[in-house]
Scaffold this motif. Structure first.
Motif, PDB file in Angstrom:
ATOM      1  N   SER A   1       8.461  25.257 -17.512  1.00 58.75           N
ATOM      2  CA  SER A   1       7.668  24.665 -18.596  1.00 58.75           C
ATOM      3  C   SER A   1       8.532  23.972 -19.644  1.00 58.75           C
ATOM      4  O   SER A   1       8.005  23.394 -20.585  1.00 58.75           O
ATOM      5  N   LYS A   2       9.854  24.016 -19.489  1.00 57.38           N
ATOM      6  CA  LYS A   2      10.738  23.461 -20.512  1.00 57.38           C
ATOM      7  C   LYS A   2      10.503  21.958 -20.688  1.00 57.38           C
ATOM      8  O   LYS A   2      10.368  21.470 -21.814  1.00 57.38           O
ATOM      9  N   ALA A   3      10.442  21.232 -19.573  1.00 59.57           N
ATOM     10  CA  ALA A   3      10.252  19.778 -19.661  1.00 59.57           C
ATOM     11  C   ALA A   3       8.927  19.432 -20.327  1.00 59.57           C
ATOM     12  O   ALA A   3       8.838  18.484 -21.115  1.00 59.57           O
ATOM     13  N   TRP A   4       7.897  20.206 -20.024  1.00 54.75           N
ATOM     14  CA  TRP A   4       6.574  19.948 -20.615  1.00 54.75           C
ATOM     15  C   TRP A   4       6.620  20.147 -22.128  1.00 54.75           C
ATOM     16  O   TRP A   4       6.148  19.308 -22.886  1.00 54.75           O
TER      17      TRP A   4
ATOM     18  N   ARG B   1       3.674  15.151 -10.699  1.00 51.96           N
ATOM     19  CA  ARG B   1       3.924  15.444 -12.116  1.00 51.96           C
ATOM     20  C   ARG B   1       2.771  16.233 -12.714  1.00 51.96           C
ATOM     21  O   ARG B   1       2.971  17.175 -13.494  1.00 51.96           O
ATOM     22  N   ALA B   2       1.558  15.820 -12.348  1.00 54.32           N
ATOM     23  CA  ALA B   2       0.376  16.527 -12.852  1.00 54.32           C
ATOM     24  C   ALA B   2       0.366  17.976 -12.362  1.00 54.32           C
ATOM     25  O   ALA B   2       0.064  18.905 -13.114  1.00 54.32           O
ATOM     26  N   ARG B   3       0.725  18.156 -11.099  1.00 50.80           N
ATOM     27  CA  ARG B   3       0.754  19.507 -10.548  1.00 50.80           C
ATOM     28  C   ARG B   3       1.826  20.357 -11.242  1.00 50.80           C
ATOM     29  O   ARG B   3       1.591  21.527 -11.571  1.00 50.80           O
ATOM     30  N   ASN B   4       2.989  19.772 -11.457  1.00 46.36           N
ATOM     31  CA  ASN B   4       4.069  20.505 -12.111  1.00 46.36           C
ATOM     32  C   ASN B   4       3.660  20.939 -13.525  1.00 46.36           C
ATOM     33  O   ASN B   4       3.996  22.034 -13.970  1.00 46.36           O
ATOM     34  N   LEU B   5       2.951  20.038 -14.216  1.00 49.66           N
ATOM     35  CA  LEU B   5       2.499  20.352 -15.566  1.00 49.66           C
ATOM     36  C   LEU B   5       1.530  21.531 -15.547  1.00 49.66           C
ATOM     37  O   LEU B   5       1.678  22.487 -16.325  1.00 49.66           O
ATOM     38  N   LEU B   6       0.541  21.475 -14.661  1.00 42.31           N
ATOM     39  CA  LEU B   6      -0.431  22.560 -14.583  1.00 42.31           C
ATOM     40  C   LEU B   6       0.243  23.869 -14.195  1.00 42.31           C
ATOM     41  O   LEU B   6      -0.070  24.939 -14.747  1.00 42.31           O
ATOM     42  N   ALA B   7       1.185  23.794 -13.246  1.00 42.51           N
ATOM     43  CA  ALA B   7       1.905  24.999 -12.833  1.00 42.51           C
ATOM     44  C   ALA B   7       2.704  25.578 -13.993  1.00 42.51           C
ATOM     45  O   ALA B   7       2.739  26.797 -14.201  1.00 42.51           O
ATOM     46  N   ALA B   8       3.348  24.690 -14.777  1.00 46.42           N
ATOM     47  CA  ALA B   8       4.130  25.153 -15.915  1.00 46.42           C
ATOM     48  C   ALA B   8       3.242  25.836 -16.953  1.00 46.42           C
ATOM     49  O   ALA B   8       3.591  26.876 -17.510  1.00 46.42           O
ATOM     50  N   MET B   9       2.083  25.258 -17.213  1.00 48.82           N
ATOM     51  CA  MET B   9       1.169  25.829 -18.202  1.00 48.82           C
ATOM     52  C   MET B   9       0.616  27.180 -17.756  1.00 48.82           C
ATOM     53  O   MET B   9       0.259  28.021 -18.571  1.00 48.82           O
ATOM     54  N   LEU B  10       0.573  27.388 -16.429  1.00 50.50           N
ATOM     55  CA  LEU B  10       0.095  28.657 -15.891  1.00 50.50           C
ATOM     56  C   LEU B  10       1.215  29.664 -15.690  1.00 50.50           C
ATOM     57  O   LEU B  10       0.979  30.781 -15.229  1.00 50.50           O
TER      58      LEU B  10
ATOM     59  N   ARG C   1       0.837  -1.205   0.000  1.00 52.52           N
ATOM     60  CA  ARG C   1       0.000   0.000   0.000  1.00 52.52           C
ATOM     61  C   ARG C   1       0.877   1.261   0.000  1.00 52.52           C
ATOM     62  O   ARG C   1       0.571   2.249  -0.656  1.00 52.52           O
ATOM     63  N   LEU C   2       1.976   1.218   0.741  1.00 53.73           N
ATOM     64  CA  LEU C   2       2.886   2.357   0.798  1.00 53.73           C
ATOM     65  C   LEU C   2       3.516   2.618  -0.575  1.00 53.73           C
ATOM     66  O   LEU C   2       3.618   3.765  -1.020  1.00 53.73           O
ATOM     67  N   LYS C   3       3.905   1.547  -1.250  1.00 55.80           N
ATOM     68  CA  LYS C   3       4.487   1.696  -2.591  1.00 55.80           C
ATOM     69  C   LYS C   3       3.469   2.300  -3.556  1.00 55.80           C
ATOM     70  O   LYS C   3       3.798   3.212  -4.331  1.00 55.80           O
ATOM     71  N   SER C   4       2.235   1.817  -3.502  1.00 53.74           N
ATOM     72  CA  SER C   4       1.188   2.337  -4.373  1.00 53.74           C
ATOM     73  C   SER C   4       0.926   3.810  -4.098  1.00 53.74           C
ATOM     74  O   SER C   4       0.731   4.617  -5.016  1.00 53.74           O
ATOM     75  N   LEU C   5       0.940   4.158  -2.811  1.00 48.89           N
ATOM     76  CA  LEU C   5       0.704   5.545  -2.434  1.00 48.89           C
ATOM     77  C   LEU C   5       1.829   6.452  -2.924  1.00 48.89           C
ATOM     78  O   LEU C   5       1.592   7.546  -3.420  1.00 48.89           O
ATOM     79  N   ASP C   6       3.066   5.978  -2.805  1.00 50.13           N
ATOM     80  CA  ASP C   6       4.211   6.763  -3.303  1.00 50.13           C
ATOM     81  C   ASP C   6       4.099   6.999  -4.806  1.00 50.13           C
ATOM     82  O   ASP C   6       4.389   8.092  -5.303  1.00 50.13           O
ATOM     83  N   GLU C   7       3.671   5.950  -5.545  1.00 53.10           N
ATOM     84  CA  GLU C   7       3.516   6.092  -6.993  1.00 53.10           C
ATOM     85  C   GLU C   7       2.408   7.082  -7.327  1.00 53.10           C
ATOM     86  O   GLU C   7       2.536   7.878  -8.264  1.00 53.10           O
ATOM     87  N   GLU C   8       1.335   7.039  -6.553  1.00 55.40           N
ATOM     88  CA  GLU C   8       0.228   7.971  -6.781  1.00 55.40           C
ATOM     89  C   GLU C   8       0.661   9.411  -6.490  1.00 55.40           C
ATOM     90  O   GLU C   8       0.328  10.335  -7.231  1.00 55.40           O
ATOM     91  N   ILE C   9       1.429   9.583  -5.410  1.00 52.06           N
ATOM     92  CA  ILE C   9       1.924  10.922  -5.063  1.00 52.06           C
ATOM     93  C   ILE C   9       2.836  11.449  -6.172  1.00 52.06           C
ATOM     94  O   ILE C   9       2.749  12.618  -6.561  1.00 52.06           O
ATOM     95  N   GLU C  10       3.709  10.586  -6.683  1.00 51.79           N
ATOM     96  CA  GLU C  10       4.621  10.992  -7.745  1.00 51.79           C
ATOM     97  C   GLU C  10       3.854  11.413  -8.997  1.00 51.79           C
ATOM     98  O   GLU C  10       4.175  12.423  -9.640  1.00 51.79           O
ATOM     99  N   GLN C  11       2.810  10.626  -9.331  1.00 46.79           N
ATOM    100  CA  GLN C  11       2.007  10.950 -10.502  1.00 46.79           C
ATOM    101  C   GLN C  11       1.281  12.286 -10.311  1.00 46.79           C
ATOM    102  O   GLN C  11       1.237  13.124 -11.222  1.00 46.79           O
ATOM    103  N   LYS C  12       0.743  12.488  -9.133  1.00 45.97           N
ATOM    104  CA  LYS C  12       0.028  13.732  -8.857  1.00 45.97           C
ATOM    105  C   LYS C  12       0.983  14.924  -8.840  1.00 45.97           C
ATOM    106  O   LYS C  12       0.622  16.029  -9.261  1.00 45.97           O
TER     107      LYS C  12
END
Length: 392
Positions: free
Chosen positions: A109-112, A95-104, A82-93
């Protein structure tokens, strides 16, 4: 006397519905006392047990797993999964946050832009256009600034570096002439795509009798080229067109030779081979040069750099295969000399270092200097290849 709670009161205490608590009781997670009249009552122990269950559920455990944790020693393997799954979910989220922040404009935004350009290059350009960029600036953002929010400042500095330089890419008059000599017939109508300030154009004009049509999306470069041809009294043999290489505004099969030094990468070599066929006459010729790998084992620094700057860079053999697949016959190809590179990067380095004194924080100028240093240290692992081919 210990406090007791009706099911509605317990529900209010723990913030759950009556239905949820009845389900808890069905699973033996809590045990109420049933009276003869059918009412149930619950104790403080039940309140605490429900609250502990809620904490365990917030960690991602199912009710069945929560029950096991409460009634026996914890299953360490289960919790580790469960801890491993949670870490993967946090990492994915993240990345999603970084993408939205970059677009704003609130993050890098270079990596995006690099990622979008690699996985969906055409869709990425279309998206940039919808954000208000002209196609010319969208292409520059893709290849140069890679940052929507700093693009204007980046390109201002970038163009300031190049505005005093005649050569905008590696090459030499000798190399251009060698490629022209490889064309078996004498052209009458030449189209030069991505002409820059016209150094190659001048060679083509001096060694043929052809009328030359030049295309570039940078008007200042076309202005300098027209001035150059006026000084050489060749203006009557030149037509300049400010347009995109991705949508050439010419009738089919108008030119018996198309020429593109160091520009095909902008739209992708395979796309260029396909799209430019329509403006080349039957049995006509195309010359294009492209940045290629000259070794199967480039150094890590070089691989990392070009993974970002030119992810579609290929070996010479791969480009030869693509030329055949696009229905061209390869006539000749050769690698640009070191001198041809020095013609480009030595004046560029002097100019960039000069401007860096004025603008020490300029990312565009820093990027140019980094690129020049890579050329100086690793040229030979990569280079420009001139390809002369005939349409069939």
């Amino acid at each position: 006397m210990a406090a007791t709670y009706k099911i509605s009161e317990l529900a209010e205490q723990v913030g759950l519905s009556r239905t949820a608590l009845l389900y808890y009781e069905k699973l033996n997670l809590i045990t109420g006392t049933r009276f003869a009249n059918g009412y149930r009552t619950y104790s403080d122990k039940d309140v605490q047990r429900v609250r502990l269950l809620q904490q365990l559920q917030s960690a991602g455990l199912t009710l069945k797993e929560c029950k096991a944790c409460l009634e026996a020693e914890i299953d360490r393997e289960l919790l580790s999964q469960r801890l491993k799954s949670l870490d993967e979910e946090i990492e994915q989220k993240q990345r999603a946050r970084n993408l939205l922040a970059a677009m704003l404009g609130e993050g890098d935004s270079k990596a995006w832009h690099e990622s979008a350009s690699q996985v969906a290059p055409d869709a990425h350009i279309e998206w940039l256009v919808k954000q208000g960029f002209e196609e010319k600036e969208a292409l520059r953002l893709k290849w140069l600034s890679k940052d929507m929010n700093q693009h204007d400042a980046y390109m201002s500095d970038f163009m300031q570096v190049f505005e005093t330089l005649d050569r905008w890419g590696p090459g030499s008059s000798e190399e251009t002439l060698n490629a022209l000599k490889a064309v078996p017939s004498h052209p009458h109508q030449i189209l030069e795509i991505g002409c820059g300030k016209g150094l190659a154009t001048t060679v083509l004009a001096s060694n043929t009798d052809a009328h030359i049509t030049v295309v570039d999306n940078e008007q200042s470069a076309l202005d300098r080229l027209e001035q150059r041809f006026g000084e050489l009294e060749l203006a009557d043999r030149l037509t300049s067109v400010a347009a995109s290489m991705t949508e050439l505004p010419f009738t089919d099969e108008k030119f018996d030779l198309a020429w593109a030094e160091g520009s095909a990468y902008i739209m992708g070599v395979t796309n260029a081979l396909k799209e430019w066929r329509q403006v080349i006459s039957t049995d006509g010729y195309l010359m294009l040069s492209d940045l290629v790998w000259l070794t199967d084992k480039p150094s890590d620094k070089v691989k990392v750099f070009f993974a970002s700057e030119y992810p579609d860079m290929q070996t010479v053999n791969t480009r030869r295969e693509q030329i055949g697949q696009a229905k061209y016959q390869l006539i000749a190809d050769f690698t640009l000399t070191t001198e041809a590179w020095k013609n480009y990067y030595q004046p560029l380095k002097v100019r960039a270092l000069e401007l860096l004194q004025e603008k020490p924080q300029s990312q565009a100028i820093k990027d140019i200097i980094t690129e020049v240093e890579l050329y100086e240290q690793h040229l030979g692992e990569f280079g420009y290849q001139m390809f002369v081919m005939q349409k069939f």
